[in-house]
Design a protein around this motif. Structure first.
Motif, PDB file in Angstrom:
ATOM      1  N   GLY A  10       6.995   2.622   6.309  1.00 35.07           N
ATOM      2  CA  GLY A  10       7.772   2.663   7.538  1.00 35.07           C
ATOM      3  C   GLY A  10       8.206   4.047   7.965  1.00 35.07           C
ATOM      4  N   GLU A  11       7.666   5.091   7.329  1.00 39.33           N
ATOM      5  CA  GLU A  11       8.037   6.459   7.665  1.00 39.33           C
ATOM      6  C   GLU A  11       6.790   7.275   8.004  1.00 39.33           C
ATOM      7  OE1 GLU A  11      10.311   8.283   4.593  1.00 39.33           O
ATOM      8  OE2 GLU A  11      11.750   6.640   4.434  1.00 39.33           O
ATOM      9  N   THR A  12       6.994   8.298   8.826  1.00 42.06           N
ATOM     10  CA  THR A  12       5.918   9.232   9.153  1.00 42.06           C
ATOM     11  C   THR A  12       6.207  10.563   8.488  1.00 42.06           C
ATOM     12  OG1 THR A  12       5.509   8.179  11.296  1.00 42.06           O
ATOM     13  CG2 THR A  12       4.685  10.417  11.000  1.00 42.06           C
ATOM     14  N   ARG A  13       5.247  11.048   7.733  1.00 42.69           N
ATOM     15  CA  ARG A  13       5.387  12.331   7.046  1.00 42.69           C
ATOM     16  C   ARG A  13       4.287  13.259   7.531  1.00 42.69           C
ATOM     17  NH1 ARG A  13       6.171   8.108   3.551  1.00 42.69           N
ATOM     18  NH2 ARG A  13       8.029   8.135   2.217  1.00 42.69           N
ATOM     19  N   GLN A  14       4.622  14.531   7.723  1.00 45.24           N
ATOM     20  CA  GLN A  14       3.626  15.495   8.183  1.00 45.24           C
ATOM     21  C   GLN A  14       3.623  16.717   7.283  1.00 45.24           C
ATOM     22  OE1 GLN A  14       3.829  16.629  12.294  1.00 45.24           O
ATOM     23  NE2 GLN A  14       1.980  17.869  12.195  1.00 45.24           N
ATOM     24  N   GLY A  15       2.430  17.152   6.916  1.00 44.86           N
ATOM     25  CA  GLY A  15       2.279  18.344   6.100  1.00 44.86           C
ATOM     26  C   GLY A  15       2.081  18.024   4.634  1.00 44.86           C
ATOM     27  N   ARG A  16       1.379  18.922   3.960  1.00 45.24           N
ATOM     28  CA  ARG A  16       1.071  18.694   2.544  1.00 45.24           C
ATOM     29  C   ARG A  16       2.318  18.581   1.680  1.00 45.24           C
ATOM     30  NH1 ARG A  16      -3.203  23.521   2.563  1.00 45.24           N
ATOM     31  NH2 ARG A  16      -5.080  22.448   3.308  1.00 45.24           N
ATOM     32  N   GLU A  17       3.341  19.381   1.983  1.00 44.79           N
ATOM     33  CA  GLU A  17       4.522  19.374   1.125  1.00 44.79           C
ATOM     34  C   GLU A  17       5.225  18.021   1.164  1.00 44.79           C
ATOM     35  OE1 GLU A  17       6.882  20.297  -1.770  1.00 44.79           O
ATOM     36  OE2 GLU A  17       5.184  21.533  -1.118  1.00 44.79           O
ATOM     37  N   MET A  18       5.278  17.404   2.339  1.00 43.31           N
ATOM     38  CA  MET A  18       5.882  16.075   2.442  1.00 43.31           C
ATOM     39  C   MET A  18       5.072  15.055   1.647  1.00 43.31           C
ATOM     40  SD  MET A  18       8.642  16.247   4.292  1.00 43.31           S
ATOM     41  CE  MET A  18       8.916  14.578   4.880  1.00 43.31           C
ATOM     42  N   ILE A  19       3.755  15.186   1.687  1.00 40.37           N
ATOM     43  CA  ILE A  19       2.901  14.277   0.923  1.00 40.37           C
ATOM     44  C   ILE A  19       3.095  14.515  -0.568  1.00 40.37           C
ATOM     45  CG2 ILE A  19       0.556  13.450   0.566  1.00 40.37           C
ATOM     46  CD1 ILE A  19       1.697  13.160   3.457  1.00 40.37           C
ATOM     47  N   ARG A  20       3.194  15.785  -0.945  1.00 45.24           N
ATOM     48  CA  ARG A  20       3.389  16.124  -2.359  1.00 45.24           C
ATOM     49  C   ARG A  20       4.695  15.525  -2.884  1.00 45.24           C
ATOM     50  NH1 ARG A  20       0.645  20.395  -3.651  1.00 45.24           N
ATOM     51  NH2 ARG A  20       1.234  21.391  -1.683  1.00 45.24           N
ATOM     52  N   GLN A  21       5.740  15.572  -2.071  1.00 52.00           N
ATOM     53  CA  GLN A  21       7.023  14.998  -2.482  1.00 52.00           C
ATOM     54  C   GLN A  21       6.905  13.492  -2.692  1.00 52.00           C
ATOM     55  OE1 GLN A  21      10.019  16.163   0.375  1.00 52.00           O
ATOM     56  NE2 GLN A  21       9.582  18.348   0.119  1.00 52.00           N
ATOM     57  N   ARG A  22       6.189  12.823  -1.789  1.00 46.89           N
ATOM     58  CA  ARG A  22       6.024  11.371  -1.920  1.00 46.89           C
ATOM     59  C   ARG A  22       5.237  11.027  -3.175  1.00 46.89           C
ATOM     60  NH1 ARG A  22       1.759   7.761  -0.255  1.00 46.89           N
ATOM     61  NH2 ARG A  22       2.537   5.619  -0.034  1.00 46.89           N
ATOM     62  N   VAL A  23       4.106  11.706  -3.373  1.00 49.40           N
ATOM     63  CA  VAL A  23       3.276  11.422  -4.545  1.00 49.40           C
ATOM     64  C   VAL A  23       4.048  11.726  -5.828  1.00 49.40           C
ATOM     65  CG1 VAL A  23       1.193  12.079  -5.799  1.00 49.40           C
ATOM     66  CG2 VAL A  23       1.111  11.787  -3.317  1.00 49.40           C
ATOM     67  N   SER A  24       4.774  12.836  -5.841  1.00 52.03           N
ATOM     68  CA  SER A  24       5.554  13.205  -7.028  1.00 52.03           C
ATOM     69  C   SER A  24       6.582  12.132  -7.360  1.00 52.03           C
ATOM     70  CB  SER A  24       6.255  14.548  -6.803  1.00 52.03           C
ATOM     71  OG  SER A  24       5.319  15.594  -6.647  1.00 52.03           O
ATOM     72  N   ALA A  25       7.222  11.583  -6.329  1.00 54.66           N
ATOM     73  CA  ALA A  25       8.223  10.535  -6.548  1.00 54.66           C
ATOM     74  C   ALA A  25       7.583   9.285  -7.138  1.00 54.66           C
ATOM     75  CB  ALA A  25       8.924  10.206  -5.234  1.00 54.66           C
ATOM     76  N   ILE A  26       6.396   8.946  -6.655  1.00 54.77           N
ATOM     77  CA  ILE A  26       5.693   7.765  -7.176  1.00 54.77           C
ATOM     78  C   ILE A  26       5.296   7.974  -8.633  1.00 54.77           C
ATOM     79  CG2 ILE A  26       3.581   6.396  -6.981  1.00 54.77           C
ATOM     80  CD1 ILE A  26       3.742   6.864  -3.934  1.00 54.77           C
ATOM     81  N   LEU A  27       4.734   9.140  -8.929  1.00 49.38           N
ATOM     82  CA  LEU A  27       4.278   9.407 -10.293  1.00 49.38           C
ATOM     83  C   LEU A  27       5.445   9.521 -11.267  1.00 49.38           C
ATOM     84  CD1 LEU A  27       1.396  11.967  -9.626  1.00 49.38           C
ATOM     85  CD2 LEU A  27       1.227   9.502 -10.045  1.00 49.38           C
ATOM     86  N   ALA A  28       6.591  10.020 -10.790  1.00 43.93           N
ATOM     87  CA  ALA A  28       7.767  10.117 -11.657  1.00 43.93           C
ATOM     88  C   ALA A  28       8.366   8.743 -11.940  1.00 43.93           C
ATOM     89  CB  ALA A  28       8.817  11.023 -11.013  1.00 43.93           C
ATOM     90  N   ALA A  29       8.201   7.826 -10.996  1.00 43.83           N
ATOM     91  CA  ALA A  29       8.805   6.497 -11.138  1.00 43.83           C
ATOM     92  C   ALA A  29       7.914   5.523 -11.896  1.00 43.83           C
ATOM     93  CB  ALA A  29       9.128   5.923  -9.765  1.00 43.83           C
ATOM     94  N   PHE A  30       6.611   5.803 -11.942  1.00 45.15           N
ATOM     95  CA  PHE A  30       5.680   4.863 -12.570  1.00 45.15           C
ATOM     96  C   PHE A  30       4.737   5.602 -13.520  1.00 45.15           C
ATOM     97  CE2 PHE A  30       6.911   2.981  -8.523  1.00 45.15           C
ATOM     98  CZ  PHE A  30       7.301   1.704  -8.910  1.00 45.15           C
ATOM     99  N   ASP A  31       4.812   5.227 -14.791  1.00 44.40           N
ATOM    100  CA  ASP A  31       3.949   5.829 -15.797  1.00 44.40           C
ATOM    101  C   ASP A  31       3.882   4.889 -17.000  1.00 44.40           C
ATOM    102  OD1 ASP A  31       2.339   7.570 -17.155  1.00 44.40           O
ATOM    103  OD2 ASP A  31       3.953   8.956 -17.715  1.00 44.40           O
ATOM    104  N   PRO A  32       2.690   4.420 -17.339  1.00 46.52           N
ATOM    105  CA  PRO A  32       1.400   4.755 -16.747  1.00 46.52           C
ATOM    106  C   PRO A  32       1.211   4.119 -15.371  1.00 46.52           C
ATOM    107  CG  PRO A  32       1.121   3.056 -18.394  1.00 46.52           C
ATOM    108  CD  PRO A  32       2.554   3.494 -18.486  1.00 46.52           C
ATOM    109  N   LEU A  33       0.275   4.702 -14.631  1.00 44.22           N
ATOM    110  CA  LEU A  33      -0.126   4.188 -13.325  1.00 44.22           C
ATOM    111  C   LEU A  33      -1.631   4.339 -13.219  1.00 44.22           C
ATOM    112  CD1 LEU A  33       1.452   4.897  -9.847  1.00 44.22           C
ATOM    113  CD2 LEU A  33      -0.996   5.230 -10.219  1.00 44.22           C
ATOM    114  N   GLN A  34      -2.297   3.252 -12.862  1.00 46.93           N
ATOM    115  CA  GLN A  34      -3.754   3.287 -12.723  1.00 46.93           C
ATOM    116  C   GLN A  34      -4.153   2.541 -11.461  1.00 46.93           C
ATOM    117  OE1 GLN A  34      -5.917   4.823 -14.945  1.00 46.93           O
ATOM    118  NE2 GLN A  34      -7.649   4.379 -13.601  1.00 46.93           N
TER     119      GLN A  34
END
Length: 221
Positions: A121-145
C-alpha cells in the motif's frame, strides 16, 4: 508527425535527458508544461522509459536540443538498447541474489537509480528506499527462501508468481518476533530497461501474514 502516429516505445538515456533539463533550469513540472506532457511522463523519461519516439523528440524540442544553433542532438544517441537478457531471466536473478543470497549490493546492479516500487500500500522511489524495505524483511525473517514458481514475460517486463518460506525472528509490520515459520504466495511485476528494473509492484496478502503471526487478521496500528 503526431504522437499517435509513432506507436514505438523505446528505452532512453534518462540520465542524459535529466542533464538537458537541468541545463535549461527547468523543474520536472516546468518541463512537462513546456513539452505538453504530464510531470509523471517526464519522471518516466528520466527513469529510462520506455516511451514513444515522438515523446523524446517533443521533449528535446522543449529543451532546445533540436535547434542547430544550440547543438542538435541525434535521437539515436538517446536511445538505449533493449534488455540484453530476457526479463523472465532477470527476475529470477533478482529473487535469488537479493533474497535467497541476501546480497543487497545486487540492488544497485539490478535496479535503476530512480526505480519506483508499489508494495504494502505504499509507493517507494529510489534504490535506497528499496534497500531499506529489503533490509527490514531480511532482518525480520531468517531463514527466508523464495521459489519462483512461474514467470510470464515480454520484451520489457516480467510477472513472477512466487512462494516463500520464512521464520519470523524480528519486528515486522509492528509485530514483535514470534519465531513462527510461515509460508506465503504472491506475485511481482517488474518493468525493465537496460537490464534494470525501472518500475515494480509486489502483490501479497498482508492480512494473511498478520493472521499467521498473531492470529488476528487486522494489521497492527
Amino acid at each position: 508527425m503526431s504522437r499517435a502516429d509513432d506507436p514505438r516505445s523505446v528505452p532512453v538515456d534518462g540520465d542524459r535527458l535529466r542533464e538537458f533539463r537541468h541545463t535549461v533550469n527547468l523543474t520536472q513540472e516546468e518541463a512537462a508544461s513546456r513539452a505538453g506532457y504530464t510531470e509523471r511522463l517526464i519522471r518516466k523519461l528520466e527513469r529510462g522509459g520506455p516511451v514513444q519516439l515522438q515523446t523524446v523528440k517533443d521533449v528535446l524540442e522543449a529543451y532546445g536540443r533540436l535547434s542547430p544553433e544550440i547543438g542538435e542532438v541525434p535521437l539515436t544517441e538517446l536511445l538505449r538498447n533493449r534488455n540484453s537478457r530476457p526479463p523472465a531471466e532477470l527476475v529470477h536473478e533478482w529473487f535469488e541474489r537479493v533474497y535467497n543470497q541476501r546480497d543487497l549490493s545486487a540492488i544497485d546492479e539490478l535496479m535503476h537509480s530512480d526505480v519506483v516500487l508499489i508494495a504494502e500500500g505504499e509507493t517507494r522511489q529510489g534504490r535506497e528506499m528499496i534497500r531499506q524495505r529489503v533490509s527490514a524483511i531480511l532482518a525480520a525473517f531468517d531463514p527466508l527462501q523464495i521459489w519462483v514458481e512461474n514467470v510470464i514475460g515480454g520484451p520489457d517486463y516480467a510477472v513472477a508468481h512466487w512462494y516463500v518460506e520464512k521464520k519470523h525472528i524480528g519486528d515486522f509490520l509492528g509485530i514483535a518476533a514470534t519465531n513462527k515459520e510461515v509460508t506465503l504466495r504472491g506475485s511481482s511485476f517488474a518493468k525493465y530497461a537496460n537490464d534494470q528494473i525501472i518500475e515494480a509492484r509486489d502483490h501479497w496478502d498482508v492480512q494473511d501474514l498478520v493472521q499467521k503471526l498473531t492470529g488476528n487478521p487486522s494489521k497492527p496500528v
